[in-house]
Design an enzyme around this catalytic site. Sequence first.
Site, PDB file in Angstrom:
ATOM      1  N   CYS A  78       0.831  -1.204   0.000  1.00  0.00           N
ATOM      2  CA  CYS A  78       0.000   0.000   0.000  1.00  0.00           C
ATOM      3  C   CYS A  78       0.875   1.267   0.000  1.00  0.00           C
ATOM      4  CB  CYS A  78      -0.970  -0.058   1.192  1.00  0.00           C
ATOM      5  SG  CYS A  78      -2.301   1.103   1.000  1.00  0.00           S
ATOM      6  N   HIS A 165      -3.750  -5.265   0.379  1.00  0.00           N
ATOM      7  CA  HIS A 165      -3.206  -5.697   1.677  1.00  0.00           C
ATOM      8  C   HIS A 165      -3.203  -7.224   1.770  1.00  0.00           C
ATOM      9  CE1 HIS A 165      -2.840  -1.856   3.840  1.00  0.00           C
ATOM     10  NE2 HIS A 165      -3.799  -1.469   3.023  1.00  0.00           N
ATOM     11  N   GLU A 167      -1.969  -9.041   3.946  1.00  0.00           N
ATOM     12  CA  GLU A 167      -2.006  -9.528   5.333  1.00  0.00           C
ATOM     13  C   GLU A 167      -3.427  -9.699   5.861  1.00  0.00           C
ATOM     14  OE1 GLU A 167      -1.181  -6.615   4.256  1.00  0.00           O
ATOM     15  OE2 GLU A 167      -1.688  -4.986   5.616  1.00  0.00           O
ATOM     16  N   VAL A 222      -2.551 -16.720  30.548  1.00  0.00           N
ATOM     17  CA  VAL A 222      -1.706 -17.596  29.734  1.00  0.00           C
ATOM     18  C   VAL A 222      -0.258 -17.087  29.671  1.00  0.00           C
ATOM     19  CG1 VAL A 222      -2.431 -16.571  27.536  1.00  0.00           C
ATOM     20  CG2 VAL A 222      -1.605 -18.872  27.558  1.00  0.00           C
ATOM     21  N   ASP A 223      -0.048 -15.770  29.593  1.00  0.00           N
ATOM     22  CA  ASP A 223       1.319 -15.274  29.388  1.00  0.00           C
ATOM     23  C   ASP A 223       2.222 -15.567  30.590  1.00  0.00           C
ATOM     24  OD1 ASP A 223       0.238 -14.305  27.066  1.00  0.00           O
ATOM     25  OD2 ASP A 223       0.158 -12.224  27.713  1.00  0.00           O
TER      26      ASP A 223
END
Length: 512
Positions: A78, A165, A167, A222-223
Site C-alpha cells: 500500500c 493488503h 495480510e 496464559v502469558d
Amino acid sequence: MQKIIILDFGSQTTQLIGRRVRELDTFCEILPYNKFPADDPDVIGVILSGSPFSVYDPEAFKIDLSQLRGRYPILGICYGAQFMSHTLGGRVEPAPSREYGRQNLSFIDTDNPLLRAFEMGSQVWMSHGDTITAIPEGFHCIASTESVKYAAYWSGDSIWGVQFHPEVFHSTQGSLLLKNFVVDICGSRQEWSAASFVDTTVAELKSQLGNDRVILGLSGGVDSSVAAVLISRAIGDRLTCIFVDHGMLRKNEFHDVLHDYECLGLNVRGVDASEKFFADLAGITDPEQKRKIIGRDFVEVFNAEAKKVEGARWLGQGTIYPDRIESLNITGKVIKSHHNVGGLPKEMNLQLCEPLKWLFKDEVRRVGRQLGMPEHLITRHPFPGPGLAVRILGDITPERVRILQEADDIYIRAMRDYVCEDGERLYDKVWQAGAILLATVRSVGVMGDERTYEHPVALRAVTSTDAMTADWAHLPYDFLARVSTDIINHVRGVNRVCYDISSKPPATIEWE
Ligand code: XMP
C-alpha cells in the site's frame, strides 16, 4: 536466526503483517520506519507497511531507499508500494474515488515469483486514497484489477510493490503472496517454530540465569503461566512463583489455578490476601480509586512475599511482543513504548527476565501446547488484573463478590459447554466474557408469590483480536435464555439479567 524486518509507517495492519510472517515459521521484527538496523547479518528481506499518510503529505514518513535497494528483497504494501514508486520516478495521484474494499485481480503475471500459483480473479482487499498512475521506468506491472491498473509491480530486480493488503483475511491468496516473498524470494529456511523456540529459549535461559534465583508473579493468565513453565524448565525450583489472591478472582479460581500450577511442577506460593484488599476497598465506589488501591496493595503483598526469597536476582515476567512494539502516532512520536515494573523495591535490585518478549499471543499459546500445558490454561479468556472489583458497580463487599462469582460461574460454564453447529465451543469463539453486578441498581420482580427488589446482572461477551477494538458477540438466543433462567433461579440477590450490546469504541470491554 534469519529474520524479515517490517518497517512500520504507521498502518493499523502492521502487526498483522508480522503475525502472517510468523505463521510462515519465519522470525520477523517490527521496527519504526526510521530504525532499520545498520548491520544485522540475519536480515533476509524487508517489508514496508502501509501508512495513514499520502506520499504528498509534508509530514509523510520517508526513508532512504538506497540503503536497502540491492541489499535485500523489498516488498512495499500500500503506502510502502506508493512511496517506492513515487521516490523512484513513478507517479502517484489521488484516486478518483477512495479505493476501498474487495476487488478481484483481472490480470496476473503468474510467472513472476511473487504471484506464483495465483488464480485469475483472486480477491484482494484495497484501502487507499491515492493510487499509482505510472510506475518508474523499467518497472513491470504484474497485476491489475478493473479499477486499479498497478495493483502490483516489480522493479525487474529486488523490489516488489502491492497496493492491496495481503495480510488481511479478505485477500484470499494473501498468505500465498507472503509465502512467495518470504520463502521463495527471501529464502527463509522456515526454522522458527514452537519446538525450536522452546529449545533455544531454555538453553539461553540456562546460560543467562546460571545458578541465580528468579521470582515471578503468576496471574492465572496464559502469558505469565507459559513464562513460568519455560523458566522452570531451565532452572527448576530456583524459580519461585507468587500467586496472590486479592479476593476478587472468579469462583474457585485461586484453588483451581494453584492446583494446575502444582501439577505443572512449578514451585509456587499462593498468598491469600483477600482480607487486606476487602478492608482497603470498603466503601470505595470510584473505579479509578478501586484500581489504584488494588494496584498498591498488590505491590505491597507481592513485595513482602518476594523479599522472603533469599538471593533472588531476577524478576520473571510474561511480557509479550505486542506489549513492546513501539507504535507510531501520526506525528511520528512513539505513543506506546513499554510498561514498566510497577513499584518493586529498588533495594532488591532485580533484573528483568522476559522469555516471551518476541512472541505474539497465538505463538504463546503454541509454545504452551509444546510445553504440554493443559488446554484450559492455554485457551483462557483474558481477565483484568483488578478482577471482579471492576465488574461490581458501587462499593465492594465479600457478599457482592460472592453473588457475582456465582452468576459469572453459571455463565462461563454454560459457555464452555455450549458447542456450536460447526463443532467449536462458544467459549472459543469469544475473545472474552464475564458478568457484571449492577449493585447500584435495583429493580422489581416476582418470584413465587413474593415481590423482589434486587440487583440486575449484565452479561458481556465480545469478539476481538487484540482488545483495542471489540464487537459484542452475537450469542445464540437459546444460550442466553438458559443462562438467564439459571442465574435468576440459582443466585440469590439477582432478579434480572441483561445483555450488553455495546461495541468498543465507544464502550470499553470492562464496565469500570
Ligand atoms: P477495556 O476495558 O479497556 O479492556 O476495553 C481492554 C482489555 O484489558 C483488560 N483490562 C485489564 N487487564 N489489568 C489487566 O491486566 C487491568 O487493570 C485491566 N483493565 C482492563 C480487559 O479485561 C480487556 O481484556
